[in-house]
Enzyme design. Structure first.
Site, PDB file in Angstrom:
ATOM      1  N   TYR A 140     -11.230 -82.890   5.757  1.00 45.29           N
ATOM      2  CA  TYR A 140     -11.316 -84.290   6.165  1.00 45.29           C
ATOM      3  C   TYR A 140     -12.234 -84.494   7.367  1.00 45.29           C
ATOM      4  O   TYR A 140     -12.636 -85.622   7.658  1.00 45.29           O
ATOM      5  CB  TYR A 140      -9.928 -84.846   6.472  1.00 45.29           C
ATOM      6  CG  TYR A 140      -9.054 -85.023   5.242  1.00 45.29           C
ATOM      7  CD1 TYR A 140      -9.559 -84.846   3.960  1.00 45.29           C
ATOM      8  CD2 TYR A 140      -7.717 -85.360   5.367  1.00 45.29           C
ATOM      9  CE1 TYR A 140      -8.750 -84.999   2.847  1.00 45.29           C
ATOM     10  CE2 TYR A 140      -6.906 -85.522   4.253  1.00 45.29           C
ATOM     11  CZ  TYR A 140      -7.435 -85.337   2.999  1.00 45.29           C
ATOM     12  OH  TYR A 140      -6.637 -85.493   1.892  1.00 45.29           O
ATOM     13  N   LYS A 195      -5.868 -70.730   0.593  1.00 46.43           N
ATOM     14  CA  LYS A 195      -6.487 -70.243  -0.643  1.00 46.43           C
ATOM     15  C   LYS A 195      -7.390 -69.082  -0.266  1.00 46.43           C
ATOM     16  O   LYS A 195      -8.578 -69.018  -0.607  1.00 46.43           O
ATOM     17  CB  LYS A 195      -7.267 -71.375  -1.329  1.00 46.43           C
ATOM     18  CG  LYS A 195      -7.622 -71.064  -2.780  1.00 46.43           C
ATOM     19  CD  LYS A 195      -6.402 -70.863  -3.676  1.00 46.43           C
ATOM     20  CE  LYS A 195      -6.838 -70.606  -5.112  1.00 46.43           C
ATOM     21  NZ  LYS A 195      -5.693 -70.187  -5.963  1.00 46.43           N
ATOM     22  N   ASP A 227      -1.629 -73.183  -4.677  1.00 47.92           N
ATOM     23  CA  ASP A 227      -1.194 -73.486  -6.031  1.00 47.92           C
ATOM     24  C   ASP A 227       0.239 -73.014  -6.270  1.00 47.92           C
ATOM     25  O   ASP A 227       1.052 -73.721  -6.873  1.00 47.92           O
ATOM     26  CB  ASP A 227      -2.155 -72.896  -7.071  1.00 47.92           C
ATOM     27  CG  ASP A 227      -2.611 -71.489  -6.740  1.00 47.92           C
ATOM     28  OD1 ASP A 227      -2.484 -71.068  -5.585  1.00 47.92           O
ATOM     29  OD2 ASP A 227      -3.097 -70.797  -7.657  1.00 47.92           O
ATOM     30  N   ASP A 251      -1.879 -82.650   3.435  1.00 50.62           N
ATOM     31  CA  ASP A 251      -1.769 -84.011   2.930  1.00 50.62           C
ATOM     32  C   ASP A 251      -1.141 -84.005   1.537  1.00 50.62           C
ATOM     33  O   ASP A 251      -0.215 -84.772   1.232  1.00 50.62           O
ATOM     34  CB  ASP A 251      -3.165 -84.638   2.889  1.00 50.62           C
ATOM     35  CG  ASP A 251      -3.131 -86.147   2.693  1.00 50.62           C
ATOM     36  OD1 ASP A 251      -2.038 -86.736   2.703  1.00 50.62           O
ATOM     37  OD2 ASP A 251      -4.218 -86.730   2.533  1.00 50.62           O
ATOM     38  N   ASP A 255       3.134 -85.038   0.368  1.00 49.70           N
ATOM     39  CA  ASP A 255       3.501 -86.052  -0.615  1.00 49.70           C
ATOM     40  C   ASP A 255       4.402 -85.465  -1.697  1.00 49.70           C
ATOM     41  O   ASP A 255       5.389 -86.084  -2.113  1.00 49.70           O
ATOM     42  CB  ASP A 255       2.245 -86.653  -1.261  1.00 49.70           C
ATOM     43  CG  ASP A 255       1.602 -87.717  -0.391  1.00 49.70           C
ATOM     44  OD1 ASP A 255       1.876 -87.738   0.821  1.00 49.70           O
ATOM     45  OD2 ASP A 255       0.819 -88.528  -0.918  1.00 49.70           O
TER      46      ASP A 255
END
Length: 362
Positions: A140, A195, A227, A251, A255
């Site tokens: 971001y 990752k 993942d 982020d 959620d």
């Protein structure tokens, strides 16, 4: 300790003004006639942009930068965008994050008594962890700095720095050290999510995590790939205590995690740096229900409690810490008593929930 704390309130868009007002009422209720908080409203958001062509006035930025803390409602209206296509309103939180160096985004995930998780056989108390999202770097950080060439190619850069990673990881271990551990086994642990098996930037994040972990032998440290974590937060949420990760991964995971505790309406957020803090629920502005009296104020109220805790720690003010604890107790009691908003499966409106919280605090 200060006599008075200046709180910049930015109501924002959609249901933002409703939930911000509810949080201010609850904060006042927690202190009664001796409230050490002074609230001042400031404009920002997509609706302001639609009216004036400016979504984040410089005067509002200065007020936020000078305040002891910022309490935000919500931002954004679908279709209201800047010329570059980015949403007007979202620049409020992004600019504060980067310019005030609010590097730690703390998102508590807790299943309350009275809320049914969509996860089978998971009960209250069995989900209680923190997702700690690095808030100033990562993918971001490329916002506004990426490149688009002739409508044929677009590039954004993921940024990780040693300073940025080290301080967020250290924050994670400190949060774990102050916690009661994971619900399933009571172990204080920090899980690094990345990752690293594919991307060098995440391998760099992991290597710094391992260096910092050596300074906290009393805290269990472990790794998880992003993942796999999307699965594990569903299949074994009780294992987790503090999860630390890069900006975009945090982020997304927060959620997903919010869904396991009933939804975004119960997901508070604290975005803090060394001297400033921004507090808002993790949900959006929900303009489709604005003004109908059915908005869920719990996320913003819980964010306000986090604001009090942060101020209490920064200013050694036990009054604020006690008030934060009482607000959380009132929220838990209200939910268990059936004051549940529509998004959580109940039928209680915003006013009834706010009144119920204030009565319990009184």
């Amino acid at each position: 300790m200060k006599d008075t704390y200046e709180i910049a309130v930015v109501p924002g868009d959609g249901i933002g003004p409703e939930v911000a007002d509810a949080a201010v009422r609850v904060l006042r209720g927690a202190f009664g006639n001796d409230c050490p908080l002074r609230f001042c409203d400031h404009p920002a958001g997509a609706e302001l942009y639609r009216q004036t062509g400016e979504s984040f006035p410089q005067a509002t930025f200065r007020a936020c930068a000078q305040a002891d803390a910022v309490l935000h409602g919500a931002a954004g209206i679908p279709g209201v965008v800047h010329p570059d296509g980015t949403e007007a309103g979202l620049d409020f939180t992004l600019r504060l994050r980067f310019e005030l160096d609010l590097y730690a985004n703390i998102r508590p995930i807790r299943l309350y008594p009275g809320i049914r998780s969509p996860l089978a056989d998971v009960k209250a108390g069995e989900i209680d962890y923190i997702i700690l999202r690095e808030n100033s770097e990562g993918l971001y950080a490329a916002r506004g700095a990426g490149a688009q060439l002739r409508g044929e190619m677009a590039v954004d850069t993921l940024v990780q720095t040693r300073k940025g990673v080290e301080r967020i990881v250290r924050k994670a271990f400190e949060l774990a050290r102050a916690s009661n551990g994971a619900p399933a086994d009571g172990v204080r642990r920090v899980t690094c999510v990345d990752k690293a098996n594919v991307l060098r930037s995440y391998a760099f994040f992991r290597s710094i995590f391992d260096e910092v972990a050596a300074d906290y032998p009393d805290i269990e440290a472990e790794h998880g790939l992003i993942d796999a974590m999307a699965m594990y937060l569903v299949t074994r949420p009780g294992h987790y205590n503090v999860i630390v990760t890069e900006n975009m991964f945090g982020d997304i995971l927060s959620d997903l995690a919010a869904a396991t505790i009933g939804g975004m309406g119960l997901a508070p957020s604290a975005e803090v740096g060394e001297r400033q803090g921004l507090f808002q629920a993790a949900h959006g502005s929900a303009p489709d229900i604005a003004g109908k009296g059915i908005a869920n104020p719990y996320g913003t109220v819980l964010s306000a409690a986090s604001m009090l805790e942060w101020l209490a720690a920064n200013h050694d003010d036990d009054r604020l810490a006690r008030a934060a604890s009482r607000i959380r107790e009132a929220v838990s009691a209200a939910i268990e008593a059936g004051l549940i908003s529509r998004d959580l499966g109940g039928d209680s409106g915003s006013a009834l929930i706010t009144q119920g919280l204030c009565e319990r605090l009184r």
